[in-house]
Design an enzyme around this catalytic site. Structure first.
Site, PDB file in Angstrom:
ATOM      1  N   ASP A 242      10.705 -37.786 -18.591  1.00  0.00           N
ATOM      2  CA  ASP A 242       9.245 -37.691 -18.517  1.00  0.00           C
ATOM      3  C   ASP A 242       8.659 -36.757 -19.561  1.00  0.00           C
ATOM      4  O   ASP A 242       7.538 -36.279 -19.397  1.00  0.00           O
ATOM      5  CB  ASP A 242       8.836 -37.198 -17.117  1.00  0.00           C
ATOM      6  CG  ASP A 242       8.740 -38.346 -16.125  1.00  0.00           C
ATOM      7  OD1 ASP A 242       8.609 -39.507 -16.562  1.00  0.00           O
ATOM      8  OD2 ASP A 242       8.779 -38.074 -14.910  1.00  0.00           O
TER       9      ASP A 242
ATOM     10  N   LYS B  15       5.082 -36.760 -20.784  1.00  0.00           N
ATOM     11  CA  LYS B  15       3.925 -36.272 -20.019  1.00  0.00           C
ATOM     12  C   LYS B  15       3.247 -35.096 -20.713  1.00  0.00           C
ATOM     13  O   LYS B  15       2.171 -34.677 -20.334  1.00  0.00           O
ATOM     14  CB  LYS B  15       4.365 -35.887 -18.600  1.00  0.00           C
ATOM     15  CG  LYS B  15       4.599 -37.107 -17.729  1.00  0.00           C
ATOM     16  CD  LYS B  15       4.889 -36.710 -16.294  1.00  0.00           C
ATOM     17  CE  LYS B  15       5.095 -37.966 -15.440  1.00  0.00           C
ATOM     18  NZ  LYS B  15       5.571 -37.618 -14.089  1.00  0.00           N
TER      19      LYS B  15
ATOM     20  N   ASP C 299      15.380 -41.566 -10.610  1.00  0.00           N
ATOM     21  CA  ASP C 299      13.998 -41.079 -10.603  1.00  0.00           C
ATOM     22  C   ASP C 299      13.287 -41.500  -9.308  1.00  0.00           C
ATOM     23  O   ASP C 299      12.595 -40.712  -8.674  1.00  0.00           O
ATOM     24  CB  ASP C 299      13.278 -41.665 -11.830  1.00  0.00           C
ATOM     25  CG  ASP C 299      11.940 -41.009 -12.093  1.00  0.00           C
ATOM     26  OD1 ASP C 299      11.755 -39.834 -11.715  1.00  0.00           O
ATOM     27  OD2 ASP C 299      11.070 -41.679 -12.702  1.00  0.00           O
TER      28      ASP C 299
HETATM   29 FE   LIG Z   1       8.254 -41.329 -15.702  1.00  0.00          FE
HETATM   30 FE   LIG Z   2      10.348 -38.608 -12.984  1.00  0.00          FE
END
Ligand SMILES: [Fe+2]
Ligand SMILES: [Fe+2]
Length: 376
Positions: A240, A243, A320
């Protein structure tokens, strides 16, 4: 719990890009070699490579050396491997009694091999050569090493034995690379308050699942080797990292996101792939880009489906999702381990790879252990 069949074979080492046959058949310089019979030095029987014994005044110091050392003769046959070398190349078929080129040829450029032969045969650079290579097998993490070749007896006019010393720099270069990307990971961790230990756990689950696939279904997933298992842990934790480009008010919003906000949030997979495009392993980019793709094509960003989704991303997708379901988020409650597993199994063949999710099911209690030992 179903029994897991370990069907991995010991690694097989085919001749490299340059093989012993080439040495014997095509190189005129070898015709010039006359191997000195050196008492007590080499007793090799080429029909029976196992029957090789080697002793030399230097053997004892080689034995004690922390550096992996091979001794090769003028025909480039390995006549001795010290314990450090046997350890470094664990999983290789027997070293002694085989030609250096047969065992290691495929890890060197053709130009390097030529140079090594000329060094040993013609005595270029005082019979010394140095270079670098990356050595790998399916069951062994890639070893990055500097290689030094020089005569065992420095004073000999025409040496007959050569030391090949491997200086393993794998950890050095790995640490340097990871240090750069770790700082990036820390930056993304600071920005995303919701994350906590999520990224660490996703790394652990992914490694666990990859390892299980390696042992239980190795033939079906040849891409999953020792390197893959070693790398996925770190690279999954970066899934991630994109992000970093998501606006704070969306990332940290209390309560559910609107469709428009979700669309912005979904951009993190492409942003992550962009950020990791310089990482010298395509797995980094694959995971960042495709960890939200679904087996049936219903995911994002490109709606790719089935085995077109990289195996690394299919693994991380399961890791995840498991963790996200277990966690409390601003827009949802936490689920128990049992409820999480049940929910995930319902998505077999739609959200998740049907084979991988079955393997996950087998080892799900280990996922729970990771979650509980590493909860926020
Ligand atoms: Fe993600
Ligand atoms: Fe994640």
């Amino acid at each position: 719990m179903p029994e897991i069949q370990k069907d991995l074979d010991a690694p097989e080492f085919a001749a490299g890009t340059v093989d012993a046959a080439e040495i014997e058949d095509s190189d005129e310089v070898l015709d010039l070699i006359e191997i000195d019979e050196k008492e007590g030095s080499l007793k090799a029987n080429q029909d029976n490579p196992e029957a090789v014994s080697y002793s030399s005044p230097a053997t004892n110091s080689f034995k004690a050396s922390v550096f992996p050392v091979l001794v090769i003769d003028r025909q480039l046959m390995i006549i001795y491997a010290n314990p450090a070398c046997e350890k470094l190349f664990t999983g290789f078929s027997r070293l002694t009694g085989h030609y250096f080129i047969d065992v290691f040829g495929k890890f060197f450029d053709v130009a390097d091999i030529r140079k090594i032969r000329e060094t040993i045969i013609k005595g270029e650079n005082g019979y010394s050569w140095k270079g670098e290579t990356r050595i790998k097998s399916r069951d062994m993490v890639t070893v990055q090493t500097r290689v030094y070749i020089f005569p065992v007896e420095q004073d000999a006019k025409q040496p007959v034995e050569f030391e090949v010393l491997f200086d393993d720099v794998t950890e050095e270069s790995k640490e340097l690379l990871r240090a750069v990307f770790l700082s990036l990971l820390e930056a993304s961790r600071l920005k995303d308050n919701d994350t906590g230990k999520h990224i660490t756990r996703v790394g652990f689950y992914s490694r666990l699942l990859a390892k299980e696939l390696y042992y239980s279904l190795g033939r079906q997933y040849p891409a999953i080797d020792a390197d893959f298992i070693e790398n996925i842990s770190f690279l999954a934790s970066m899934h991630d990292v994109g992000k970093i480009g998501t606006p704070d008010d969306i990332l940290n919003k209390q309560g559910p996101l609107s469709e428009w906000e979700w669309n912005i949030m979904r951009e993190h997979s492409k942003n992550g792939a962009f950020i990791l495009s310089t990482y010298p392993n395509p797995m980094a980019k694959e995971i960042a880009l495709s960890h939200h793709e679904h087996w049936d094509g219903g995911g994002y960003p490109f709606h790719i489906e089935g085995e077109k989704i990289p195996i690394s991303a299919r693994i991380v997708s399961i890791a995840d999702a498991y963790d996200a379901l277990r966690m409390v988020r601003s827009y949802k409650k936490a689920l128990s381990h049992e409820a999480t597993v049940a929910r995930m199994m319902e998505a077999k063949g739609t959200h998740f790879d049907p084979v991988l999710i079955e393997v996950f099911h087998i080892i799900a209690s280990d996922f729970n252990d990771i979650y509980e030992k590493n909860c926020d």
